[in-house]
Design an enzyme around this catalytic site. Structure first.
Site, PDB file in Angstrom:
ATOM      1  CD  GLU A 124     -12.012 -18.529   8.065  1.00 24.49           C
ATOM      2  OE1 GLU A 124     -12.855 -18.874   7.247  1.00 24.49           O
ATOM      3  OE2 GLU A 124     -11.461 -17.421   8.036  1.00 24.49           O
TER       4      GLU A 124
ATOM      5  CB  CYS B 197      -1.811 -21.544   6.619  1.00 23.34           C
ATOM      6  SG  CYS B 197      -1.914 -19.745   6.584  1.00 23.34           S
TER       7      CYS B 197
ATOM      8  CB  CYS C 237      -4.872  -7.645  11.413  1.00 24.15           C
ATOM      9  SG  CYS C 237      -3.186  -6.957  11.381  1.00 24.15           S
TER      10      CYS C 237
ATOM     11  CB  CYS D  38      -2.258  -4.095   4.754  1.00 22.78           C
ATOM     12  SG  CYS D  38      -0.897  -4.222   5.926  1.00 22.78           S
TER      13      CYS D  38
ATOM     14  CB  CYS E 290      -4.926  -7.415   4.127  1.00 24.03           C
ATOM     15  SG  CYS E 290      -5.131  -8.716   5.354  1.00 24.03           S
TER      16      CYS E 290
ATOM     17  N   GLY F 245      -4.096 -11.975  11.112  1.00 25.68           N
ATOM     18  CA  GLY F 245      -3.381 -11.252  12.157  1.00 25.68           C
ATOM     19  C   GLY F 245      -1.901 -11.122  11.916  1.00 25.68           C
ATOM     20  CD  GLU F 246       2.835  -8.666  11.970  1.00 25.54           C
ATOM     21  OE1 GLU F 246       2.554  -8.845  10.771  1.00 25.54           O
ATOM     22  OE2 GLU F 246       3.939  -8.967  12.450  1.00 25.54           O
TER      23      GLU F 246
ATOM     24  CB  SER G 239       4.163 -14.236   7.182  1.00 22.71           C
ATOM     25  OG  SER G 239       3.898 -13.131   6.340  1.00 22.71           O
TER      26      SER G 239
ATOM     27  CB  SER H 219       4.310  -8.452   4.136  1.00 22.77           C
ATOM     28  OG  SER H 219       3.851  -9.750   4.447  1.00 22.77           O
ATOM     29  CG  LEU H 220       9.865  -6.048   1.206  1.00 27.65           C
ATOM     30  CD1 LEU H 220      10.941  -6.008   0.131  1.00 27.65           C
ATOM     31  CD2 LEU H 220      10.092  -4.932   2.200  1.00 27.65           C
ATOM     32  CG  HIS H 221       2.968  -6.131   0.323  1.00 30.09           C
ATOM     33  ND1 HIS H 221       3.171  -7.398  -0.177  1.00 30.09           N
ATOM     34  CD2 HIS H 221       2.391  -6.308   1.542  1.00 30.09           C
ATOM     35  CE1 HIS H 221       2.728  -8.280   0.701  1.00 30.09           C
ATOM     36  NE2 HIS H 221       2.265  -7.664   1.751  1.00 30.09           N
TER      37      HIS H 221
ATOM     38  CG  ASN I 249      -7.625 -14.115  -3.132  1.00 37.72           C
ATOM     39  OD1 ASN I 249      -7.973 -14.589  -4.200  1.00 37.72           O
ATOM     40  ND2 ASN I 249      -8.139 -14.471  -1.984  1.00 37.72           N
TER      41      ASN I 249
ATOM     42  CB  CYS J  68      -2.437 -19.784   2.788  1.00 33.98           C
ATOM     43  SG  CYS J  68      -1.408 -19.697   4.218  1.00 33.98           S
TER      44      CYS J  68
HETATM   45  N1  SAH Z   1       0.336 -10.107   9.089  1.00 33.23           N
HETATM   46  C1  SAH Z   1       1.304 -10.915   8.430  1.00 33.23           C
HETATM   47  C2  SAH Z   1       0.851 -12.312   8.138  1.00 33.23           C
HETATM   48  C3  SAH Z   1      -0.524 -12.571   7.617  1.00 33.23           C
HETATM   49  S1  SAH Z   1      -0.888 -12.197   5.960  1.00 33.23           S
HETATM   50  C4  SAH Z   1       1.795 -10.228   7.188  1.00 33.23           C
HETATM   51  O1  SAH Z   1       1.189  -9.238   6.781  1.00 33.23           O
HETATM   52  O2  SAH Z   1       2.823 -10.657   6.652  1.00 33.23           O
HETATM   53  C5  SAH Z   1       0.108 -13.323   4.988  1.00 33.23           C
HETATM   54  C6  SAH Z   1       0.430 -12.762   3.596  1.00 33.23           C
HETATM   55  O3  SAH Z   1      -0.773 -12.634   2.802  1.00 33.23           O
HETATM   56  C7  SAH Z   1       1.057 -11.376   3.670  1.00 33.23           C
HETATM   57  O4  SAH Z   1       2.162 -11.268   2.808  1.00 33.23           O
HETATM   58  C8  SAH Z   1      -0.102 -10.514   3.199  1.00 33.23           C
HETATM   59  O5  SAH Z   1       0.353  -9.293   2.709  1.00 33.23           O
HETATM   60  C9  SAH Z   1      -0.738 -11.373   2.155  1.00 33.23           C
HETATM   61  N2  SAH Z   1      -2.081 -10.923   1.771  1.00 33.23           N
HETATM   62  C10 SAH Z   1      -2.996 -10.294   2.528  1.00 33.23           C
HETATM   63  N3  SAH Z   1      -4.101  -9.987   1.807  1.00 33.23           N
HETATM   64  C11 SAH Z   1      -3.884 -10.426   0.558  1.00 33.23           C
HETATM   65  C12 SAH Z   1      -4.658 -10.393  -0.662  1.00 33.23           C
HETATM   66  N4  SAH Z   1      -5.866  -9.860  -0.699  1.00 33.23           N
HETATM   67  N5  SAH Z   1      -4.108 -10.954  -1.762  1.00 33.23           N
HETATM   68  C13 SAH Z   1      -2.875 -11.513  -1.714  1.00 33.23           C
HETATM   69  N6  SAH Z   1      -2.114 -11.584  -0.599  1.00 33.23           N
HETATM   70  C14 SAH Z   1      -2.605 -11.025   0.523  1.00 33.23           C
HETATM   71 FE1  SF4 Z   2      -2.543  -7.368   9.193  1.00 33.30          FE
HETATM   72 FE2  SF4 Z   2      -0.854  -8.765   7.623  1.00 33.30          FE
HETATM   73 FE3  SF4 Z   2      -3.350  -8.132   6.793  1.00 33.30          FE
HETATM   74 FE4  SF4 Z   2      -1.509  -6.205   7.025  1.00 33.30          FE
HETATM   75  S1  SF4 Z   2      -1.454  -7.957   5.588  1.00 33.30           S
HETATM   76  S2  SF4 Z   2      -3.633  -6.069   7.730  1.00 33.30           S
HETATM   77  S3  SF4 Z   2      -0.393  -6.904   8.825  1.00 33.30           S
HETATM   78  S4  SF4 Z   2      -2.815  -9.456   8.479  1.00 33.30           S
END
Ligand code: SAH
Ligand code: SF4
Length: 376
Positions: A84, A103, A110, A114, A117, A167-168, A199, A222-224, A298, A341
């Site tokens: 998508e 996007c 992936c 995480c 996600c 994906g990453e 990203s 992506s720090l989190h 989300n 996105c």
């Molecule tokens: N793999 C890369 C890029 C794809 S995800 C990465 O992790 O950065 C793009 C962004 O969406 C990242 O910052 C990811 O942490 C965030 N993301 C993933 N799942 C999410 C969710 N359920 N709610 C909010 N953001 C989310």
């Molecule tokens: Fe993969 Fe990014 Fe999702 Fe982590 S947040 S599982 S690196 S797509």
């Protein structure tokens, strides 16, 4: 063969007059990647290319949300996969030119797990090829050029690309680098490097490779979590590349490109969104010349986490702002078509009852860490 692989077209068109290469590239940039549609090529050449080039991924579905400002396209790739991508239109405002941002995804699934996600919950299926990555952009270019996505005040071509889908990107590094090169190449899409954002979850070797490209693309990391203890659970790859190493690579990127860094931070209620965590984050990144993008969680099928209430999101942002860190809260786009996105997800994985290994036990583990942090 993949038409978007840098060596493919020069090899297939060896012996042809040089303008043929320009013609084919120009068709690709306009989103026509079936040689049968390249009408200024001789019939014989169209057939020869058609026999050698991988078929273009087929559009399975186009859905629309936000009153036409958001479009999601589902593309069928080889091996039964579907990816998508999302087009987000930002019409002209008094302060800003109009933009059309795509996007895109770089992998089907992936492997990095995480737990918050949806893509990570479903696990890794396969890498996308350069052509499959770029096709997500050119299909939107074609929609825009054909006026099919027209809304008042919007542009008729893609202006920005964000690698924030499934994906990453830095775990599919060669394809990502080739895709970035094509996007900025005048013979490709000819975008400015500044309008491309990659990203990453923080794969340090990949960040170093991007640093070496010498292209000022925007790096979003992506720090989190503001400390290794929590980040080990929210972003498991932190165990291989902990914060100190990651931030060092980020400083190197900033020094080499002069670009302001973006740090993404998913806000999860009761997990990483407390005021003390905002202060710790400000202390961690305050001197890095960065911008923080807060993303309200989300909800995903496999964990019980949600975003904090809006006032708490604003309070978190306020702590960062007062510490001198420019901060924005991301507004979700396309929620009503399941296309926010960054959370692109082939819903069939859950619908078909697949096990989501990354999610098993994650919520319990992280809650224990968060409760412990509260007590200290
Ligand atoms: N793999 C890369 C890029 C794809 S995800 C990465 O992790 O950065 C793009 C962004 O969406 C990242 O910052 C990811 O942490 C965030 N993301 C993933 N799942 C999410 C969710 N359920 N709610 C909010 N953001 C989310
Ligand atoms: Fe993969 Fe990014 Fe999702 Fe982590 S947040 S599982 S690196 S797509």
């Amino acid at each position: 063969m993949d038409a978007y692989d840098p060596g493919t077209l020069p090899a297939l068109l060896a012996g042809e007059p040089p303008y043929r290469l320009r013609q084919v590239r120009s068709w690709l940039a306009r989103g026509i990647d079936d040689p049968a549609g390249m009408t200024d090529l001789p019939q014989e050449l169209r057939e020869r290319l058609g026999a050698r080039l991988a078929p273009a991924p087929r559009v399975l579905r186009i859905s629309t949300a936000d009153g036409g400002l958001t479009r999601k396209v589902l593309l069928e790739c080889g091996g039964g996969e579907a990816v998508e991508s999302v087009l987000m239109l930002y019409p002209r405002t008094s302060g800003r030119a109009a933009r059309a941002t795509v996007c895109i995804s770089t992998q089907a699934g992936c492997a990095l797990g995480c737990p918050f996600c949806a893509t990570g919950q479903a696990g890794f299926r396969r890498q996308l090829t350069v052509g499959e990555i770029l096709r997500q952009v050119t299909v939107m270019q074609r929609l825009l050029a054909a006026g099919e996505a027209a809304v008042p005040g919007a542009v008729d071509h893609v202006t920005n690309v964000v690698f924030m889908g499934m994906g990453e990107p830095l775990a599919n590094l060669d394809a990502t680098v080739a895709a970035v090169r094509w996007l900025v190449d005048q013979a490709g899409l000819g975008l400015s490097a500044r309008s491309i954002t990659v990203s990453t979850v923080g794969l340090v070797p990949g960040i170093r490779r991007l640093t070496g490209l010498g292209l000022p693309i925007t790096l979003a990391v992506s720090l989190h979590a503001p400390d290794d203890r929590l980040r080990d659970d929210l972003v498991p790859v932190n165990r291989q590349h902990p914060l100190a190493e990651l931030l060092e690579a980020c400083r190197g990127y900033r020094a080499a490109t002069g670009r302001r860094l973006t740090f993404e931070y998913v806000l999860i209620d009761g997990v990483n969104a407390a005021m003390g965590q905002a202060r710790a984050l400000a202390a961690l990144v305050g001197d890095m010349g960065c911008h923080v993008n807060l993303i309200p969680m989300n909800p995903t099928p496999a964990v019980p986490w949600t975003a904090p209430p809006v006032p708490a999101q604003r309070a978190f942002a306020g702590v960062l702002e007062r510490a001198g860190v420019p901060t924005t809260i991301r507004r979700n786009r396309g929620g009503d078509i399941d296309a926010a996105c960054g959370q692109l997800y082939a819903s069939y994985a859950v619908a078909s009852g697949k096990v989501l290994p990354a999610a098993v036990g994650a919520a319990e583990r992280v809650s224990a860490v968060a409760a412990d942090a509260d007590r200290r």
